[in-house]
Write a protein that holds these residues in place. Sequence first.
Motif, PDB file in Angstrom:
ATOM      1  N   SER A 154       1.020  -1.178  -0.037  1.00 47.07           N
ATOM      2  CA  SER A 154      -0.013   0.018  -0.036  1.00 47.07           C
ATOM      3  C   SER A 154       0.774   1.388  -0.138  1.00 47.07           C
ATOM      4  O   SER A 154       0.349   2.178  -0.668  1.00 47.07           O
ATOM      5  N   SER A 155       2.146   0.981   0.522  1.00 49.70           N
ATOM      6  CA  SER A 155       3.148   2.306   0.508  1.00 49.70           C
ATOM      7  C   SER A 155       3.674   2.769  -0.633  1.00 49.70           C
ATOM      8  O   SER A 155       4.279   3.561  -1.058  1.00 49.70           O
ATOM      9  N   ASP A 156       3.480   1.589  -1.998  1.00 50.00           N
ATOM     10  CA  ASP A 156       4.098   1.860  -3.120  1.00 50.00           C
ATOM     11  C   ASP A 156       3.243   2.570  -3.954  1.00 50.00           C
ATOM     12  O   ASP A 156       2.227   3.313  -3.398  1.00 50.00           O
ATOM     13  N   HIS A 157       3.670   3.191  -5.187  1.00 52.57           N
ATOM     14  CA  HIS A 157       3.067   4.193  -5.962  1.00 52.57           C
ATOM     15  C   HIS A 157       2.646   3.856  -7.169  1.00 52.57           C
ATOM     16  O   HIS A 157       2.945   2.841  -8.031  1.00 52.57           O
ATOM     17  N   VAL A 158       1.289   4.551  -7.570  1.00 52.19           N
ATOM     18  CA  VAL A 158       0.625   4.009  -8.760  1.00 52.19           C
ATOM     19  C   VAL A 158       0.276   5.263  -9.316  1.00 52.19           C
ATOM     20  O   VAL A 158      -0.160   6.254  -8.839  1.00 52.19           O
ATOM     21  N   ILE A 159       0.638   5.529 -10.875  1.00 51.34           N
ATOM     22  CA  ILE A 159       0.139   6.657 -11.748  1.00 51.34           C
ATOM     23  C   ILE A 159      -0.128   6.073 -13.057  1.00 51.34           C
ATOM     24  O   ILE A 159       0.201   5.136 -13.548  1.00 51.34           O
ATOM     25  N   ARG A 177      -6.968   1.333  -5.219  1.00 52.24           N
ATOM     26  CA  ARG A 177      -5.827   1.926  -4.347  1.00 52.24           C
ATOM     27  C   ARG A 177      -6.775   2.734  -3.120  1.00 52.24           C
ATOM     28  O   ARG A 177      -6.088   3.151  -2.350  1.00 52.24           O
ATOM     29  N   GLY A 178      -8.058   2.357  -3.092  1.00 52.05           N
ATOM     30  CA  GLY A 178      -8.677   2.741  -1.709  1.00 52.05           C
ATOM     31  C   GLY A 178      -9.753   3.632  -1.947  1.00 52.05           C
ATOM     32  O   GLY A 178     -10.485   4.169  -0.721  1.00 52.05           O
ATOM     33  N   CYS A 229     -14.103  12.154  -4.830  1.00 54.41           N
ATOM     34  CA  CYS A 229     -12.958  11.924  -4.272  1.00 54.41           C
ATOM     35  C   CYS A 229     -11.911  13.576  -4.660  1.00 54.41           C
ATOM     36  O   CYS A 229     -10.965  13.721  -3.934  1.00 54.41           O
ATOM     37  N   ALA A 230     -12.146  14.138  -5.724  1.00 55.05           N
ATOM     38  CA  ALA A 230     -11.482  15.487  -5.719  1.00 55.05           C
ATOM     39  C   ALA A 230     -12.672  16.544  -5.727  1.00 55.05           C
ATOM     40  O   ALA A 230     -12.373  17.466  -6.620  1.00 55.05           O
ATOM     41  N   LYS A 280      -4.167   8.811  -1.820  1.00 51.18           N
ATOM     42  CA  LYS A 280      -2.684   8.550  -1.257  1.00 51.18           C
ATOM     43  C   LYS A 280      -2.019   7.427  -2.012  1.00 51.18           C
ATOM     44  O   LYS A 280      -2.438   6.467  -2.222  1.00 51.18           O
ATOM     45  N   ASN A 281      -0.751   7.948  -2.404  1.00 54.97           N
ATOM     46  CA  ASN A 281      -0.028   7.083  -3.207  1.00 54.97           C
ATOM     47  C   ASN A 281      -0.473   6.687  -4.720  1.00 54.97           C
ATOM     48  O   ASN A 281      -0.057   5.899  -5.391  1.00 54.97           O
ATOM     49  N   PHE A 282      -1.610   7.722  -5.001  1.00 56.98           N
ATOM     50  CA  PHE A 282      -2.109   7.225  -6.455  1.00 56.98           C
ATOM     51  C   PHE A 282      -2.146   8.599  -6.980  1.00 56.98           C
ATOM     52  O   PHE A 282      -2.821   9.750  -6.294  1.00 56.98           O
TER      53      PHE A 282
END
Length: 391
Positions: free
Chosen positions: A111-116, A128-129, A146-147, A159-161
């Motif tokens: 979950s601490s890794d990053h995705v784009i 991603r949650g 969410c935005a 977070k992290n996305f």
Amino acid sequence: MRKMLAAVVSRVLSREAQKPARRVLLASCHYSNPAAIEIKQCDLYRLEEGPPVTAVLTRDDGLKYYRMMQVVRRMELKADQLYKQKFIRGFCHLCDGQEACCVGLEAGINSSDHVITSYRAHGICYTRGISVRAILAELTGRRGGCAKGKGGSMHMYTKNFYGGNGIVGAQVPLGAGIALACKYLGNNEVCLALYGDGAANQGQIAEAFNMAALWKLPCVFICENNLYGMGTSVDRSAASTDYYKRGHFIPGIRVDGMDVLCVREATKFAADYCRSGKGPIVMEMQTYRYHGHSMSDPGISYRTREEVQNVRRKSDPIMLLQEKIINNKLASVEELKEIEGSVKKEVEDAAHFATTDPEPPLDELGHHLYSSNPPFEVRGANQWIKFKSIS
């Protein structure tokens, strides 16, 4: 008359007596746990060894993946409906058919890794949650999104996305930058940078490959190859359709993107490769989208209905996982049907919220321009209109 009444009462009592027994029977079933399942071998480029050809699937993981894939499928179908009802405006790119990709990727990283990723982002947003409610509300432009209703289909974050990005391929060099930050901070984290087969021909992706290899960045470059760009098949748009070899000096793997276990194991392998300090890796996921490229694309002018139905019949990712779960006695058919019912209710409730929640007020138009700053004024459509920006 009394005899008939007695017979009816007897039948009712008999049915009621059978109900608890059935529940006890289901609860007492002994499921195989875990199961070792053979998966398709990945194609390799500049690698001596690749991901395993056997995946271990536990009952809990199987049900978790099944539910997540059902959510993504129903959420996308609901988005299609809301778009046609004009609750969703602007651009909207759906990913139904590609559920194994987003679920498998999340299962293979921390979950601490990053995705784009690109603008076809709803599935990744969920894994991603981000909740279904927040995703659909964002699509309809409501403040509960969410935005805050200001990003829409293409621009959702958590977070992290780092989003859905609207410019074709632009997220890939951004992903390399995130990987550079991971290496600079020394946090042992990796970044997954996703792009489509159409974006694979963009020059900025080759530039990102070069920098990532030069600096040995922990970046997994992932091409979601769903066989068609914006109405054009890969064979008509690419001189080479071996996208996993496009890194040239970067190792690559080609994965069955319709099998969630294959995607999971390949992602674990790729993430471990990057974490070991060897630099980037390219991963191609062979998948398929059921809808057109966007809502303005019917999706049948450049491919036949028979082709789409054939994929649904033979390679549907949800169907393939369901077969694995049932065949390996990890769950019963009744349990999977209960999950489907629960998911249907969740999506319907989220859709109701997304169509009744208020739109964001105009005076919040300039909010959240920066993540941390004192309030300041932002000029509106002309110099006489001012908005206050707060984080």
